[in-house]
Design an enzyme around this catalytic site. Sequence first.
Site, PDB file in Angstrom:
ATOM      1  N   ASP A   1      33.957  44.795  48.576  1.00 50.39           N
ATOM      2  CA  ASP A   1      33.335  43.791  47.706  1.00 50.39           C
ATOM      3  C   ASP A   1      34.138  42.495  47.623  1.00 50.39           C
ATOM      4  O   ASP A   1      33.694  41.525  47.010  1.00 50.39           O
ATOM      5  CB  ASP A   1      33.039  44.353  46.297  1.00 50.39           C
ATOM      6  CG  ASP A   1      34.247  44.958  45.605  1.00 50.39           C
ATOM      7  OD1 ASP A   1      35.169  45.403  46.302  1.00 50.39           O
ATOM      8  OD2 ASP A   1      34.269  44.972  44.356  1.00 50.39           O
ATOM      9  N   HIS A   2      35.303  42.463  48.292  1.00 55.95           N
ATOM     10  CA  HIS A   2      36.130  41.248  48.279  1.00 55.95           C
ATOM     11  C   HIS A   2      36.315  40.628  49.656  1.00 55.95           C
ATOM     12  O   HIS A   2      36.878  39.546  49.772  1.00 55.95           O
ATOM     13  CB  HIS A   2      37.491  41.548  47.638  1.00 55.95           C
ATOM     14  CG  HIS A   2      37.352  41.991  46.224  1.00 55.95           C
ATOM     15  ND1 HIS A   2      37.541  41.147  45.159  1.00 55.95           N
ATOM     16  CD2 HIS A   2      36.963  43.190  45.705  1.00 55.95           C
ATOM     17  CE1 HIS A   2      37.309  41.808  44.032  1.00 55.95           C
ATOM     18  NE2 HIS A   2      36.944  43.049  44.338  1.00 55.95           N
TER      19      HIS A   2
ATOM     20  N   HIS B   1      42.374  41.741  48.094  1.00 57.36           N
ATOM     21  CA  HIS B   1      42.633  43.080  48.630  1.00 57.36           C
ATOM     22  C   HIS B   1      41.498  43.486  49.561  1.00 57.36           C
ATOM     23  O   HIS B   1      40.456  42.831  49.618  1.00 57.36           O
ATOM     24  CB  HIS B   1      42.841  44.090  47.501  1.00 57.36           C
ATOM     25  CG  HIS B   1      41.639  44.334  46.623  1.00 57.36           C
ATOM     26  ND1 HIS B   1      41.031  43.338  45.882  1.00 57.36           N
ATOM     27  CD2 HIS B   1      40.944  45.481  46.352  1.00 57.36           C
ATOM     28  CE1 HIS B   1      40.030  43.864  45.195  1.00 57.36           C
ATOM     29  NE2 HIS B   1      39.952  45.155  45.473  1.00 57.36           N
TER      30      HIS B   1
ATOM     31  N   HIS C   1      39.119  45.740  49.730  1.00 57.55           N
ATOM     32  CA  HIS C   1      37.929  46.502  49.350  1.00 57.55           C
ATOM     33  C   HIS C   1      36.729  45.657  49.745  1.00 57.55           C
ATOM     34  O   HIS C   1      36.756  44.423  49.629  1.00 57.55           O
ATOM     35  CB  HIS C   1      37.910  46.781  47.837  1.00 57.55           C
ATOM     36  CG  HIS C   1      38.715  48.001  47.460  1.00 57.55           C
ATOM     37  ND1 HIS C   1      39.246  48.185  46.213  1.00 57.55           N
ATOM     38  CD2 HIS C   1      39.080  49.088  48.202  1.00 57.55           C
ATOM     39  CE1 HIS C   1      39.901  49.352  46.187  1.00 57.55           C
ATOM     40  NE2 HIS C   1      39.825  49.905  47.380  1.00 57.55           N
TER      41      HIS C   1
ATOM     42  N   HIS D   1      33.562  40.220  37.575  1.00 55.69           N
ATOM     43  CA  HIS D   1      33.647  41.520  38.256  1.00 55.69           C
ATOM     44  C   HIS D   1      33.058  42.633  37.383  1.00 55.69           C
ATOM     45  O   HIS D   1      33.677  43.674  37.146  1.00 55.69           O
ATOM     46  CB  HIS D   1      35.109  41.832  38.634  1.00 55.69           C
ATOM     47  CG  HIS D   1      35.234  42.868  39.727  1.00 55.69           C
ATOM     48  ND1 HIS D   1      35.186  44.214  39.462  1.00 55.69           N
ATOM     49  CD2 HIS D   1      35.427  42.759  41.067  1.00 55.69           C
ATOM     50  CE1 HIS D   1      35.336  44.887  40.592  1.00 55.69           C
ATOM     51  NE2 HIS D   1      35.476  44.027  41.590  1.00 55.69           N
TER      52      HIS D   1
ATOM     53  N   ASP E   1      41.209  42.986  41.466  1.00 54.99           N
ATOM     54  CA  ASP E   1      40.954  44.076  40.551  1.00 54.99           C
ATOM     55  C   ASP E   1      42.310  44.639  40.127  1.00 54.99           C
ATOM     56  O   ASP E   1      43.178  44.806  40.982  1.00 54.99           O
ATOM     57  CB  ASP E   1      40.163  45.191  41.247  1.00 54.99           C
ATOM     58  CG  ASP E   1      38.888  44.705  41.938  1.00 54.99           C
ATOM     59  OD1 ASP E   1      38.471  43.566  41.718  1.00 54.99           O
ATOM     60  OD2 ASP E   1      38.318  45.467  42.733  1.00 54.99           O
TER      61      ASP E   1
ATOM     62  N   HIS F   1      46.267  47.850  41.365  1.00 57.69           N
ATOM     63  CA  HIS F   1      44.968  48.411  41.724  1.00 57.69           C
ATOM     64  C   HIS F   1      45.228  49.686  42.528  1.00 57.69           C
ATOM     65  O   HIS F   1      46.385  50.028  42.742  1.00 57.69           O
ATOM     66  CB  HIS F   1      44.205  47.352  42.549  1.00 57.69           C
ATOM     67  CG  HIS F   1      42.741  47.623  42.705  1.00 57.69           C
ATOM     68  ND1 HIS F   1      41.973  48.201  41.740  1.00 57.69           N
ATOM     69  CD2 HIS F   1      41.887  47.378  43.756  1.00 57.69           C
ATOM     70  CE1 HIS F   1      40.720  48.293  42.165  1.00 57.69           C
ATOM     71  NE2 HIS F   1      40.648  47.804  43.388  1.00 57.69           N
TER      72      HIS F   1
HETATM   73 ZN    ZN Z   1      36.263  44.843  43.385  1.00 66.34          ZN
HETATM   74 ZN    ZN Z   2      39.014  46.879  44.457  1.00 72.43          ZN
END
Ligand code: ZN
Ligand code: ZN
Length: 304
Positions: free
Chosen positions: A65-66, A61, A63, A267, A206, A138
């Site tokens: 952090d990914h 996805h 976000h 995570h 997530d 998510h």
């Molecule tokens: Zn994340």
């Molecule tokens: Zn996320």
Amino acid sequence: MLDICLLGTGGMMPLPYRFLTSLMVRYNGHTVMIDCGEATQISARLQGWSFKDIDVLMITHFHADHISGLPGLLLAMGNADRSEPLTIIGPKYIEKVVNSLRVIAPELPFSIKFIEISGTEQTFNLFGLRLKAFKVNHNILCYGYSIELDRKGRFNVEAARALDIPVNYWKVLQNGESVTLDGKTYTSDMVMGEDRKGLKVTYCTDSRPTEQIVENAKGSDLFICEGMYGEKDEESFEKAKNKKHMTMYEAAEMAKEAGVQELWLTHFSPSITKPKAYIEAVREIFPNSIIGKDRITKELKFED
Ligand SMILES: [Zn+2]
Ligand SMILES: [Zn+2]
């Protein structure tokens, strides 16, 4: 054999002692990566696994952090003189998102082929692997992935001899093709046994726990799942629910329900400094659980 490395185990932001969650899987000279947050390339470098040769990159996805490590990774791959095309699989608008990030990495010596996932589930057969994306729950569109390696049945030598099939045609039949000799056609199923158990890895972050995750995790030798929070109190559970993440216990419940072989948690919230503190409680639900650690590796091999 599938060669697996969990490059990082953090959520939200990379920490000096914990990189962001990302997975690398190698098989037969091919490499698949799932997610690429900030600094993921450093963790791959520490592990000594070449990211120059990544064939497929799958994004769960959008976000940061990914995915925020992507432009840097692409530049590093370019600097390593990669020329083969790269396939990137991801949610709707993957091409647009990657191209926006590529404003700072415009010139690359290789092309990128984009595959936008449509619907709630989609399967891709690439490089001898079966890659499946499945929608999770998510706060933005997000997918989990499973990576499967099939294993053919045993070749039945007696059957091939009884049918008088010359040895030099056995390989063709083993590859699932047919052979026609003197007007007679021999099909693969005449000499091949039932498919044997293959290998399967499922990756999910997530998300809240869902039935679809359990379904897709079934049959996994390894289930890698987020366990963002470890405190066993109402507050952690509410936080997980509101932020559309899950607790370690919810992940363990899914592993148990799916009947996977092994669970790796990942995570972790930056607020958790010692995720290992929760292992006993997690194992009460699913005994074969492991608190993920950066660059933990595993070789998945076919059963004898
Ligand atoms: Zn994340
Ligand atoms: Zn996320």
